[in-house]
Every structure is written in C-alpha cells, then in structure tokens.
Design an enzyme around this catalytic site. Structure first.
Site, PDB file in Angstrom:
ATOM      1  N   ARG A  73       0.773  -1.036   0.014  1.00 43.88           N
ATOM      2  CA  ARG A  73       0.032  -0.015  -0.150  1.00 43.88           C
ATOM      3  C   ARG A  73       0.717   1.488   0.203  1.00 43.88           C
ATOM      4  O   ARG A  73       2.313   1.163   0.169  1.00 43.88           O
ATOM      5  CB  ARG A  73      -0.882   0.187   1.318  1.00 43.88           C
ATOM      6  CG  ARG A  73      -2.103  -0.944   1.270  1.00 43.88           C
ATOM      7  CD  ARG A  73      -2.776  -1.152   2.369  1.00 43.88           C
ATOM      8  NE  ARG A  73      -2.073  -1.923   3.561  1.00 43.88           N
ATOM      9  CZ  ARG A  73      -2.351  -1.638   4.822  1.00 43.88           C
ATOM     10  NH1 ARG A  73      -3.446  -1.516   5.360  1.00 43.88           N
ATOM     11  NH2 ARG A  73      -1.573  -2.204   5.928  1.00 43.88           N
TER      12      ARG A  73
ATOM     13  N   LYS B  23       1.756   2.131   7.317  1.00 47.15           N
ATOM     14  CA  LYS B  23       2.243   1.300   8.517  1.00 47.15           C
ATOM     15  C   LYS B  23       3.077   2.086   9.316  1.00 47.15           C
ATOM     16  O   LYS B  23       3.620   2.949   8.974  1.00 47.15           O
ATOM     17  CB  LYS B  23       2.949   0.111   8.099  1.00 47.15           C
ATOM     18  CG  LYS B  23       1.682  -0.938   7.456  1.00 47.15           C
ATOM     19  CD  LYS B  23       0.517  -1.152   8.347  1.00 47.15           C
ATOM     20  CE  LYS B  23       0.971  -1.851   9.653  1.00 47.15           C
ATOM     21  NZ  LYS B  23      -0.239  -2.079  10.503  1.00 47.15           N
TER      22      LYS B  23
ATOM     23  N   TYR C 234      -0.909   4.438  10.267  1.00 41.89           N
ATOM     24  CA  TYR C 234      -1.139   3.388  11.566  1.00 41.89           C
ATOM     25  C   TYR C 234       0.077   3.375  12.456  1.00 41.89           C
ATOM     26  O   TYR C 234       1.086   3.344  11.905  1.00 41.89           O
ATOM     27  CB  TYR C 234      -1.528   2.069  10.985  1.00 41.89           C
ATOM     28  CG  TYR C 234      -2.833   1.989  10.188  1.00 41.89           C
ATOM     29  CD1 TYR C 234      -4.091   2.407  10.895  1.00 41.89           C
ATOM     30  CD2 TYR C 234      -2.926   1.988   8.976  1.00 41.89           C
ATOM     31  CE1 TYR C 234      -5.445   2.317  10.490  1.00 41.89           C
ATOM     32  CE2 TYR C 234      -4.296   2.034   8.351  1.00 41.89           C
ATOM     33  CZ  TYR C 234      -5.403   2.078   9.118  1.00 41.89           C
ATOM     34  OH  TYR C 234      -6.940   1.956   8.467  1.00 41.89           O
TER      35      TYR C 234
ATOM     36  N   HIS D  85      -0.252   1.676  16.034  1.00 44.01           N
ATOM     37  CA  HIS D  85      -0.450   0.343  16.963  1.00 44.01           C
ATOM     38  C   HIS D  85       0.427   0.209  18.302  1.00 44.01           C
ATOM     39  O   HIS D  85       1.159  -0.669  18.102  1.00 44.01           O
ATOM     40  CB  HIS D  85      -0.909  -0.774  16.039  1.00 44.01           C
ATOM     41  CG  HIS D  85      -1.625  -1.065  15.178  1.00 44.01           C
ATOM     42  ND1 HIS D  85      -3.055  -1.001  15.551  1.00 44.01           N
ATOM     43  CD2 HIS D  85      -1.606  -0.823  13.909  1.00 44.01           C
ATOM     44  CE1 HIS D  85      -3.959  -0.809  14.558  1.00 44.01           C
ATOM     45  NE2 HIS D  85      -3.409  -0.968  13.408  1.00 44.01           N
TER      46      HIS D  85
ATOM     47  N   GLU E 156      -5.628   4.609  13.946  1.00 43.06           N
ATOM     48  CA  GLU E 156      -6.466   3.997  14.386  1.00 43.06           C
ATOM     49  C   GLU E 156      -7.289   4.582  15.517  1.00 43.06           C
ATOM     50  O   GLU E 156      -8.328   3.986  16.268  1.00 43.06           O
ATOM     51  CB  GLU E 156      -5.735   2.788  14.845  1.00 43.06           C
ATOM     52  CG  GLU E 156      -4.645   2.624  15.934  1.00 43.06           C
ATOM     53  CD  GLU E 156      -3.374   3.068  15.568  1.00 43.06           C
ATOM     54  OE1 GLU E 156      -2.553   2.808  16.308  1.00 43.06           O
ATOM     55  OE2 GLU E 156      -3.247   3.400  14.110  1.00 43.06           O
TER      56      GLU E 156
ATOM     57  N   ASP F 122      -1.952  -7.126  15.602  1.00 49.31           N
ATOM     58  CA  ASP F 122      -1.194  -5.650  15.691  1.00 49.31           C
ATOM     59  C   ASP F 122      -1.436  -4.859  17.021  1.00 49.31           C
ATOM     60  O   ASP F 122      -0.694  -3.962  17.458  1.00 49.31           O
ATOM     61  CB  ASP F 122      -1.509  -4.724  14.516  1.00 49.31           C
ATOM     62  CG  ASP F 122      -3.051  -4.503  14.162  1.00 49.31           C
ATOM     63  OD1 ASP F 122      -3.660  -5.003  15.055  1.00 49.31           O
ATOM     64  OD2 ASP F 122      -3.434  -4.215  13.150  1.00 49.31           O
TER      65      ASP F 122
END
Length: 362
Positions: free
Chosen positions: A15, A74, A93, A95, A117, A269
C-alpha cells in the site's frame, strides 16, 4: 505545505500513503507532495501517474521523510527511525500498544505522531480504522479457507461443505467491524458461523443483519471454552481502542482444537487475543503450534493494495487536507483528529497508550 510519501518498508507492504487522485487534490490546493520513487508500484500506481497528478518524485526515503507532514500506511520500521525529527507531523497507523521500541523512538524524536486507528468521532466511531477493518475481516475468511487446505497444512475442510457433507465451522471472537465482515464472507460461502461479543446491543444489531444464519452468543469464558474446540476456523476480531487485546483463548484451549484447524487473529497488531499466536509476515504467514495452523500477519490489507490504498485514501484525505492547510493547528480545528495524537512534545499523550506504558508516560 510540503508533504512526504515514503515507500513502505514493512514486509510485503504494497500500500502507499497517498494515491495519485489524493495527490491531485492536494496539488490543486497548492500543497507540494514529494513521493519516493516506486512508492506506488505495489498498488498499481507508477511514478508517471504521480507526476501527472502534480507530485514531485524523489529518489530516496530521506527526501520523502524530510518534509513537514509525512503520510504513510504502516508504522515506521527500525531503518526509518532516524528520519523522524522534532516538529514533523507523522500521519499513519501506529498500533503502539504492541510496539514499545517504536514508542520510545517517537518520544525521543519529538515528532507529533497521529495514529489513524485512534482518530475518533464524537459517537465513538473510528473512521480511519473502519475501511481496513472491513478488508481485514473479509480477508480473514479468505486466508482461513486457504490454509484449511491440506496442502497448506490444514485439515482439508471446505468451509462451504457440499451436499451430504456438513460445512466448516467458523467461530468469530468479536462482533465489531472485523467480525461482522468476516461473518458476511463466511455466510456467503456457506459456512456455519458463530459470533461472540460482550456488547448485547451489538449482538441485537447483528441479529437484524444476519437473522438465523449466524449463532450469536454473549462472550464469556464458558461459551468460548464450549465453541473453540469445534472451530475449523477461529477468527480473533477483538478491539480495545489503543490498548493491547485481551487474551481470550489460552494455550490449553488451543490444544483442544482439532489438528489442522486454523486460527486467524486480526487483533495481532494490538498484541493478539490468542495466547499461542505471534506476529508473522506475508512472506512467512503461518506456523503450526499445538497442531493448529496459526496466521498472524499484522498488515493483512497489504495483500490487496490496489483496493486497500484507495479505500484508505477515501477516508484519510479529508484529514490530510486539514493537516496540510492548518499544520499543527489542525488539532485544534478537528477534535477527532486531536484524539488521534499518540505522541507529542517528547511524551505519550493518548490515555490508552499511557496505560500500556506507564513508565514512559511519567
């Protein structure tokens, strides 16, 4: 504003933070977008696509990172840590609940790190997590069906069954977006489906959605212990915002599953909700423990980047525009965006992440 889009470095993460169509919108508003060469190739976007959209192609990750706002998909990987600088905005993101090392480096860098998130609307919805949760939920069944094949190490069960042979049994822990989409896919191929959740209102909603095609149960240890051993495919779909996922299935319960059954934990994750599950990668997606196939790829949507990048951009672009237009003051303009901030001014600012790392929050 200058916006950088580095190429993703996580294993087989195809991505990209901004699609050419998003770049076009930003360029039309007089923002400058710097895309690392080949960053969009995995999603089907060439450097020429970006150039035509108004981006500038840069040859190195450093050139993409050296901007006021960095937009990724990510969390930064170890080789990227040294690119982060005080005063920058990072939108991706993160996490962090399962990533202490990254959390420490974000704190040390002085960067303002905003996690997709944890961007949260007043009604509690998570607009930037939802599109990837939809994809991950659907992929959980797709991958689960694949690894149930005997050649992949599974039991050799066809989830949909055939006339005269019962279908496979799919047990889903969690009835949120991931669980709902997993159920939708599992029903579609003809599997038996059971969902467990602690939210009675959510269970009632799922009944209106699926009717009698799904067995809906309140999630407690007795029900989990009763259902898990009979699961051909067990899907972990638990989300606790910003925190580690609770362990719902311990090793002793995994031992009771039939050999060749499959576990797909979408919560990996955030630490995962299955005791025996650990993070894997697209290159090496599974391992077998206690005779059960475990799949723990944290970036599942990266397997379908053409779809996932566009779905993600549909949701992130309005927030990217606010950050590009207002800079750090966008956090004052948009409260949902402000809730997405995890680390700022050399400290953890998100309450849930503070709870996970109280020693770093002090």
């Amino acid at each position: 504003m200058e916006i950088g889009v580095p190429k993703e470095t996580k294993d087989q993460e195809f991505r990209v933070g901004l699609s050419p169509s998003s770049v076009r919108v930003l360029s039309e508003r007089s923002h400058s977008v710097f895309v690392e060469t080949n960053a969009g190739n995995g999603s089907g976007f060439t450097d020429q696509d970006y150039i035509q959209a108004g981006a500038k192609i840069v040859e190195s990750a450093a050139d993409a990172w050296n901007r006021e706002l960095v937009v990724k998909v990510k969390e930064p990987q170890t080789p990227e840590f040294h690119f982060m600088e005080k005063g920058q905005l990072l939108f991706t993101y993160l996490h962090l609940a399962a990533a202490r090392n990254l959390t420490e480096h974000l704190i040390d860098s002085g960067i303002t790190a905003i996690a997709y998130e944890t961007v949260e609307l007043p009604d509690g919805k998570l607009p930037l997590l939802t599109p990837m949760s939809i994809i991950a939920g659907r992929l959980a069944v797709q991958f689960g069906a694949r690894f149930l094949e005997r050649q992949q190490g599974g039991r050799g069960v066809l989830l949909g069954g055939v006339p005269g042979v019962r279908p496979g049994n799919v047990v889903i822990l969690g009835g949120g977006v991931v669980g709902t989409e997993a159920a939708r896919m599992a029903i579609g191929i003809g599997a038996r489906v059971q969902i467990l959740d602690v939210n009675v209102e959510r269970l009632a909603y799922l009944e209106t959605l699926f009717g009698s095609r799904v067995e809906l149960l309140y999630s407690n240890s007795l029900h989990i212990e009763a259902l898990v051993p009979d699961a051909d495919l067990l899907i972990g779909a638990v989300l606790v915002l910003g925190r580690r996922a609770p362990i719902l299935v311990d090793r002793s319960l995994v031992e009771k599953m039939r050999p060749g059954s499959v576990i797909v934990d979408v919560a990996v994750d955030q630490g995962g909700c299955i005791e025996t599950l650990r993070a894997t990668s697209h290159t090496h997606p599974i391992y077998i423990e206690e005779g059960v196939v475990h799949y723990g790829v944290p970036n599942m949507p990266g397997a379908v980047p053409w779809t996932a990048t566009q779905a993600l951009n549909n949701s992130t672009l309005p927030y990217v525009l606010k950050l590009a237009h207002h800079g750090i003051k966008a956090l004052e303009v948009d409260q949902a965006l402000a809730k997405g901030v995890n680390v700022q001014h050399h400290r953890i600012v998100h309450p849930a992440v503070q709870e996970v790392f109280p020693d770093l929050a002090a």
